[in-house]
Structure formats: structure tokens, C-alpha cells
Design a protein around this motif. Structure first.
Motif, PDB file in Angstrom:
ATOM      1  N   GLN A  36     -14.132  -3.916   1.257  1.00  0.00           N
ATOM      2  CA  GLN A  36     -14.073  -5.297   1.455  1.00  0.00           C
ATOM      3  C   GLN A  36     -12.444  -5.815   1.798  1.00  0.00           C
ATOM      4  O   GLN A  36     -12.101  -6.819   2.530  1.00  0.00           O
ATOM      5  N   LEU A  37     -11.718  -5.112   1.032  1.00  0.00           N
ATOM      6  CA  LEU A  37     -10.284  -5.547   1.216  1.00  0.00           C
ATOM      7  C   LEU A  37      -9.338  -4.155   1.493  1.00  0.00           C
ATOM      8  O   LEU A  37      -9.814  -3.178   1.258  1.00  0.00           O
ATOM      9  N   PRO A  38      -8.357  -4.397   2.254  1.00  0.00           N
ATOM     10  CA  PRO A  38      -7.625  -3.383   2.954  1.00  0.00           C
ATOM     11  C   PRO A  38      -6.943  -2.717   1.641  1.00  0.00           C
ATOM     12  O   PRO A  38      -6.283  -3.608   0.888  1.00  0.00           O
ATOM     13  N   VAL A  39      -6.813  -1.241   1.546  1.00  0.00           N
ATOM     14  CA  VAL A  39      -6.199  -0.673   0.313  1.00  0.00           C
ATOM     15  C   VAL A  39      -5.307   0.537   1.021  1.00  0.00           C
ATOM     16  O   VAL A  39      -6.232   1.372   1.634  1.00  0.00           O
ATOM     17  N   ASP A  40      -4.302   0.671   0.704  1.00  0.00           N
ATOM     18  CA  ASP A  40      -3.408   1.837   1.015  1.00  0.00           C
ATOM     19  C   ASP A  40      -2.801   2.204  -0.227  1.00  0.00           C
ATOM     20  O   ASP A  40      -1.554   1.940  -0.549  1.00  0.00           O
ATOM     21  N   LEU A  41      -3.469   2.954  -1.066  1.00  0.00           N
ATOM     22  CA  LEU A  41      -2.936   3.683  -2.382  1.00  0.00           C
ATOM     23  C   LEU A  41      -1.659   4.183  -2.380  1.00  0.00           C
ATOM     24  O   LEU A  41      -0.832   3.966  -3.114  1.00  0.00           O
ATOM     25  N   ALA A  42      -1.314   5.105  -1.444  1.00  0.00           N
ATOM     26  CA  ALA A  42       0.105   5.900  -1.324  1.00  0.00           C
ATOM     27  C   ALA A  42       1.029   5.083  -1.047  1.00  0.00           C
ATOM     28  O   ALA A  42       2.126   5.171  -1.730  1.00  0.00           O
TER      29      ALA A  42
END
Length: 766
Positions: free
Chosen positions: A195-201
Motif C-alpha cells: 500500500q505504500l512505496p518502499v525502497d529499502l536499499a
């Protein structure tokens, strides 16, 4: 699946044919394609065998890692597939070589399973769990985190979105602070993935856990662990098996390079393949597009609920995304869920024991949670609000007149309301703040109760208090008073009378050390031992009084400011920001705001700021009962230090019984570093086992009166108006007893044993 067509998405979701589903934050409805993927592989296993079916699906199984990596902004080798987010959490945490004294900084948004595991690590590894305070909008207080990271820490963990509200934590800012301090960050992305954009790196997150069943719309029994290359160099799995390690010699093994080192061999291949289909669908739609649609729809749901009488939104200010939480006045959330389900609308309720650091901190016993997804539309919102509206008017009759109006929802106002309502009295309770606020004197988790008092005139009221707590505990269905014994110390050379009371005895420092090994008094002190003293569960008390009052028929109205009152014949008219209410009797239990409502008492009342801290300990039993109970110490040159033992999962608590003048017209401010440092120094002096950091703090307001007395009873000039005021720092313990007494007085029953607390005598010499 390409493009974004809510109608098509709804049609491709079989579950939407049966109900209006608002539970994506629990277990979202899978698409028909996900369902078919799972069933098809199960059929294949039944036809040719499990190993053989796995060989056929090997490439698709491998693709799941790449899809998950695309979703979270990593590489395929950064992903471990697990059975749940909790399994992923345990795999990561158990691989960290914790040693005694390691500090784990955790957000108040942490999920119940995470918190319980942290408590277990505290027991088994001696780690220190420090719950980070919240900013006014409900998010992690970044300044507090920055300060906490200046002392060596082993791990920071936050939930991107908690289970108990629509709060969205500032992950980028938290990660930046953790990275700058060289401390790994573990992100609970359970409610955010999908549901939310996530870019862990890109964020610099080291570890993250997620589940397939929520906003990713995958099958139950699927989850993932993200482990960055940097963190994998430092971690070895606690329980490696053939999936993540190679038996390389007769007496040795080698752990595989990637995150799969955290996996185990046996898994449900059908579910993982279904998870892959769900991941592909989410990526094809685009998480940005999902977020835009669901957050907009949830915003419209919030707006609709905000206009409904009797419905209160409970999301913090920093809420966003697809989750909305609320309560319906006069109805338990679990009952709201059942009623809506009968109407074909599926929501869920979240109890405080699933989020003590969030709901418990905010004084919410439970909330209704509605969470939208791409298969919802405006018609679902209309159905939900219509189903709510069918019973809200019946629950909330418009009442401008009552038998009794009670102003204030602290312990005395709430106890009075309950005692009146259960006697069948038509009572309206008003409070300017929402339930669970921290502006007055009744918030926080625990309080002290004791029989020891300096003057025998209090003995009868103390006896009534103990009886009233027993009665309230029975009505609430839980123990609210735990007897531990207490010690109350003062300098031996001080010749003034100290505490005394039924069953109490004076002891020297040596005997005090035998009673409470966790308390260190020098030979210069003497103490009164009160075996009947104990700990009150204040948070549970306030929740119970609210629910019992509503169940008994009280009309509780929060967020209502009382502007003033005047006699109305033999009754009273109360002016509020919402209009004028009338009653036969008025009870004012407004805490620090009493002086503004009762001018005749204003000059006698002084509002002061009081701060408390909770201090961690490497040996928790040493600061828990029976090694430690409630205590106070008259410290020369400092003042009265008081404290309570570690209790109910909270660290031990201390405070000073004095403070500077405070203005209740201004919002309460957090405990400052200087205030906490002063108390921490006293903890080190008198509590040798309290060797940890400050793990929590709370500020409140005492309303002090001459001689530390109360004002309880009718105002001389207007006997139809009663007051319960000036608790002088020791009033919570009398809450249920004074509530019963005020109910008696409001109904015309005489209570002569309380004459010594009459408002007219507050400024006298006795």
C-alpha cells in the motif's frame, strides 16, 4: 494484469461478491488469479507428487524472490521467504548476537508479537528495551531518537504502519539517524508493503519483515525477510538447516551467502507460488497507483465518519494510507464489528493488548479498524456509514437536561459518573479532551495506595478506599489493586511526626533493607512499613470506569469545553462550547481547571508540574515486588522522592512530589533532559538495581491545596453544585471511594465523615 481499473479489480476479487470487505490490514481478499495459482499447484502435487511438482514449478518459485526484491527495492539474494512476518522477525532477531546490556530502541508503533519477543530477549539475554517517545502527531520523536542514539545501541526497530491505526512512521528520517549512528534498523513493513512505496536499499534499512496476506493480497502463511548485504556479513542464522547451509565436511558446515540462509527446507510451495502471483499483480498495478487510490478512498471514509454523531476517529495526526480507526459512543468495538458484519460490512476490532505502547498509551481499550484496498469503492463507504447510522441515533439520544452533570473525566469524575449511572441516575459527563489525554492528573499506568497517613482523620476514608477498589475490581472483572507492602522513609534526626496508620510499624534502615532489598537507605533514615500498601493499575482503572459508565447508561461527551455555569432555580445551567445544558445537580471534578470554574477556590489552588521517569534494570526482579514496593523518601535538600516497582511490563517509576507552577491553559510538555537527569541521579543513589537508562517518562499536573487537603462536597453559596478538587498529589487512591461519596451527596445523602474535606473549610486552620 496491467492498468488500473477499480471495477475490473473488484470483479476479479471473488470475495467482494459476498460482503463489503474493509479488512485488508488483517487479511486482504486475494484475486481469482492468486486463488487459482494455489489450487492448481495443489492439484499438481496430488497428481505427480510434491517433489516432482516443485521441480516443475522451480523457475516460477525462483521468480518469487525477484518479484519480492523489485517490490522492496533490493536484490533477489536479499530476500528470504518465510511462513509469516513473525517467523521472519524471529529469524532476524535470533541471528543478532545480543549480550547483556545491549539497548534495543523500539517505537511505540511496535506490534504485539514484536514487543513480546523483545520482552523475552530481555529475560534471556539481558537486553534493555527502550520504548521511544512519540511526537505530538503520534510518530517517533526524532529528537528523542537522535538523543537515544548518542549512547551505544544495538538495534532500532519501528513499525512503518502499526496494527492499531493509520499512522505512518517517518522511515527515511529514522533510517538516516540510525545509519549515522551505525546502528542497524529493523523495519516492520507488515502493514505497508503493498500500500505504500518502499525502497529499502535506498533508505538504508538493514532488515525488514513483511507478510503476504495483508495489502499484498497473497495467501496466508507467506511472508518475507529482507536482509541487506551489509547486515548479512554480521549475522549467522540461529537454526541453520539444509536450505540455508551446506554440510561441507564430516564435522563442519558452511552458511550460504544470500538471505536464504535464514530459510528452512520445508514450506508450502503452493502458497509461495500464490504469493508470487500476488506480487506480480501489485507490481503491474504499481504501488504508487495503489497508494494514491487507497489513501484517497480512506480519506473520504475518514471525512464521512467525522460527520457522524457518536463516531470518534482515533487515528493520530500523522495517519495516512489505507487504514482508518474509530469508536462508536456507547458501543464496544467488538459489538460494532458484529453489528456491521450482520449488515454485510466486514471490519475488525483491535484490542489494546495488541498495541499496549500505542492504544494503551492513548487510553484506548480497543478500536474499530477499517482498511480499504483496490477492490473497494465509494459504494462500500456508503454501505459502511449507512450501517453505522442505523443504530447511532438510538445509542445517542439528544439530551439537553440531566439529573446530574459531571464535569471532568479523570478518576474522580469518572468514578462519580459510574456510581451515579449504575444507580439509574440520568447523568451527562463532560470533558474538554478526548479520552486518554495527558493534560491532567489521571493518565499513566500505575499509582500507589497506602494506609499510612500522618493524621488519623484520614483513616476512615482510607478504609473506604480499599473497600471501593475491591468493588470496582469485581465490577471490572480484573484485579486493579496489587498488595506489595510499602516503605516511607525520612531522616531519623527529623523530630516531626511522620506517617502512621493501622498495621504500620516504624523500622530502621537495616530492617527496611530486609523488607525491600531493592531500596538502599542509609543509617541516617528511618521508615514506616505499611504492609497493606500496593500498586494500582491506573490505566486499567480509567478504561474500566469509562466502559462501566457507558454500560450503565451514562452519556459521556468528550471534546466539550465547559465555559461556565450559574444557578438555575434549584438546579444549574452549564454553558459549553456546544450550547447550554441543565441539571438538578452539578459535580465539578475538573482537576487543574477547577479554579477557573469555581472562582471561590481559585486563590487556594496551585497547579504544579510533576514529572516521572521509568528506569530500566539489568535485574528486573530486583526492582519488582517483593524485592521492591511503593516507597517514598524525604531527601534533605531535595524533597519527597517517591517510586513504584516494575509492574505489568513497565520499568520501575520514580518522581519528586514537588514542581514549578504550571498553566493548564497551555499543552503539557514532555519531560526535559534536566528533569530526567535529576531523577535518574536519585535512582542511582537509592535503587542500586535501577542501573538502566530512562525507558519512559511522563509529565502531569498536581492541583495543590493548603495542608495538602482536598475539597469534596457542596459549595456553601450554591449547594446544588458539588466539587471534588485539589487532590494534592495523593487523590487517585481515593478515586472510587470519593466517586461513591459524591454520588451520595448529589442524591441528598449526608456523609458527615467527609466534613473535614468540605470546600468551605479548605482555607481553614484545621
Amino acid at each position: 494484469m496491467t492498468g488500473f481499473d477499480p471495477v475490473a479489480l473488484r470483479d476479479a476479487t471473488p470475495g467482494m461478491r459476498h460482503a463489503r470487505h474493509f479488512n485488508a490490514a488483517g487479511s486482504a481478499l486475494p484475486s481469482a488469479a492468486v486463488l487459482e495459482t494455489v489450487v492448481a499447484h495443489l492439484r499438481l502435487e496430488a497428481t505427480i507428487g510434491g517433489y516432482e511438482a516443485a521441480e516443475v514449478a522451480r523457475e516460477r518459485h525462483e521468480e518469487v524472490y525477484a518479484l519480492a526484491a523489485r517490490l522492496v527495492g533490493g536484490a533477489a539474494e536479499d530476500i528470504a521467504l518465510t511462513e509469516s512476518a513473525t517467523v521472519a522477525w524471529h529469524a532476524a532477531m535470533d541471528a543478532i548476537p545480543f549480550v547483556p546490556g545491549d539497548r534495543i530502541l523500539a517505537s511505540a508503533s511496535s506490534y504485539v508479537s514484536s514487543a513480546i519477543h523483545l520482552f523475552r530477549l530481555r529475560e534471556t539475554h539481558g537486553v534493555i528495551v527502550q520504548v521511544l517517545p512519540c511526537a505530538p502527531d503520534g510518530t517517533v520523536d526524532l529528537e528523542a531518537l537522535d538523543k537515544a542514539l548518542r549512547t551505544p545501541a544495538r538495534l532500532v526497530t519501528i513499525a512503518h504502519v502499526p496494527t492499531s491505526s493509520g499512522l505512518v512512521e517517518p522511515v527515511a528520517e529514522v533510517a538516516a539517524l540510525a545509519n549515522a549512528a551505525g546502528v542497524p534498523l529493523l523495519l516492520d513493513a507488515v502493514q505497508s508493503l503493498g500500500q505504500l512505496p518502499v525502497d529499502l536499499a535506498a533508505l538504508g534499512v538493514d532488515l525488514a519483515v513483511g507478510t503476504g496476506r495483508k495489502f499484498l493480497r497473497g495467501p496466508r502463511g507467506t511472508g518475507l525477510l529482507y536482509a541487506s548485504p551489509r547486515i548479512r556479513e554480521l549475522l549467522r542464522p540461529a537454526r541453520p538447516d539444509v536450505r540455508g547451509a551446506v554440510w561441507s565436511s564430516a564435522d563442519g558446515y558452511e552458511v550460504k551467502d544470500g538471505a536464504r540462509r535464514f530459510e528452512t527446507w520445508e514450506t508450502a510451495h503452493a502458497l509461495r507460488l500464490g504469493f508470487g502471483t500476488a506480487l506480480r499483480e501489485a507490481l503491474d498495478l504499481g504501488v504508487d497507483a495503489i497508494h494514491s487510490y487507497t489513501s484517497g478512498l480512506a480519506g473520504r471514509l475518514r471525512d464521512a465518519l467525522a460527520t457522524m454523531p457518536g463516531v470518534t476517529l482515533t487515528d493520530p495526526a500523522a495517519a495516512g494510507g489505507a487504514i482508518v480507526t474509530f469508536v462508536v459512543k456507547g458501543e464496544k468495538p467488538a459489538d460494532t464489528v458484529r453489528r456491521l458484519r450482520t449488515a454485510g460490512v466486514h471490519v475488525t476490532s483491535i484490542p489494546d493488548h495488541h498495541g499496549q505502547w500505542d492504544l494503551g498509551r492513548r487510553g484506548l481499550e480497543s478500536v474499530v479498524r477499517a482498511s480499504v484496498h483496490v477492490y473497494n469503492d465509494e459504494s462500500d463507504i456508503s454501505a459502511l456509514t449507512a450501517a453505522l447510522g442505523k443504530s447511532v441515533p438510538a445509542l445517542l439520544p439528544a439530551r439537553g437536561r440531566a439529573d446530574v452533570i459531571v464535569v471532568g473525566a479523570g478518576v474522580h469524575g469518572s468514578a462519580t459518573t459510574w456510581n451515579l449511572a449504575r444507580r439509574g441516575v440520568n447523568v451527562i459527563q463532560l470533558d474538554r479532551f478526548a479520552d486518554g489525554h495527558h493534560e491532567g492528573s489521571s493518565h499513566g499506568h500505575i499509582r500507589m495506595i497506602r494506609r499510612a497517613y500522618p493524621n488519623p482523620i484520614w483513616d476512615d476514608l482510607v478504609d473506604r478506599a480499599y473497600l471501593a477498589w475491591s468493588e470496582l475490581s469485581e465490577a471490572a472483572g480484573e484485579t486493579l489493586l496489587t498488595t506489595t507492602g510499602g516503605l516511607y522513609a525520612r531522616p531519623a534526626a527529623d523530630g516531626t511526626p511522620g506517617l502512621r496508620g493501622p498495621g504500620c510499624e516504624t523500622v530502621d534502615a537495616a530492617r527496611a533493607a530486609e523488607i525491600f532489598p531493592g531500596l538502599r537507605l542509609g543509617a541516617e533514615f528511618t521508615a514506616v512499613h505499611d504492609p497493606a500498601a500496593g500498586v494500582l493499575n491506573a490505566a486499567a482503572t480509567m478504561r474500566s470506569l469509562r466502559s462501566l459508565s457507558v454500560a450503565a447508561g451514562a452519556d459521556r461527551r468528550t471534546g466539550v469545553t465547559v465555559l461556565g455555569w450559574e444557578p438555575d432555580g434549584d438546579g444549574v445551567a452549564v454553558r459549553t462550547g456546544d450550547g447550554v445544558l441543565r441539571a438538578d445537580r452539578l459535580v465539578i471534578a475538573a482537576g487543574p481547571w477547577t479554579g477557573s470554574l469555581v472562582p471561590s477556590l481559585a486563590e487556594l489552588l496551585r497547579v504544579v508540574r510533576i514529572v516521572n521517569i521509568h528506569v530500566g534494570a539489568s535485574d528486573v526482579p530486583a526492582v519488582s515486588a517483593p524485592a521492591l514496593g511503593p516507597f517514598s523518601i524525604e531527601v534533605p535538600g531535595v524533597g519527597l522522592l517517591y517510586g513504584l516497582p516494575a509492574f505489568g511490563g513497565d520499568a520501575m517509576k520514580i518522581g519528586l512530589d514537588h514542581g514549578p507552577d504550571d498553566d493548564p491553559a497551555r499543552p503539557q510538555t514532555p519531560v526535559t533532559a534536566a528533569e530526567a537527569a535529576e531523577l535518574l541521579a536519585l535512582a542511582r543513589r537509592f535503587l542500586p538495581a535501577a542501573d538502566g537508562d530512562v525507558v519512559d517518562s511522563v509529565s502531569c499536573r498536581y492541583t495543590m491545596a493548603p495542608r495538602n487537603r482536598f475539597a469534596v462536597g457542596s459549595l456553601p453559596a450554591t449547594p446544588q453544585v458539588l466539587v471534588a478538587a485539589a487532590c494534592s498529589g495523593h487523590g487517585f487512591k481515593f478515586g472510587p471511594a470519593l466517586g461513591a461519596a459524591l454520588a451520595d451527596l448529589a442524591l441528598g445523602k449526608q456523609r458527615p465523615e467527609l466534613d473535614f474535606l468540605a470546600p468551605g473549610a479548605l482555607g481553614g486552620a484545621t
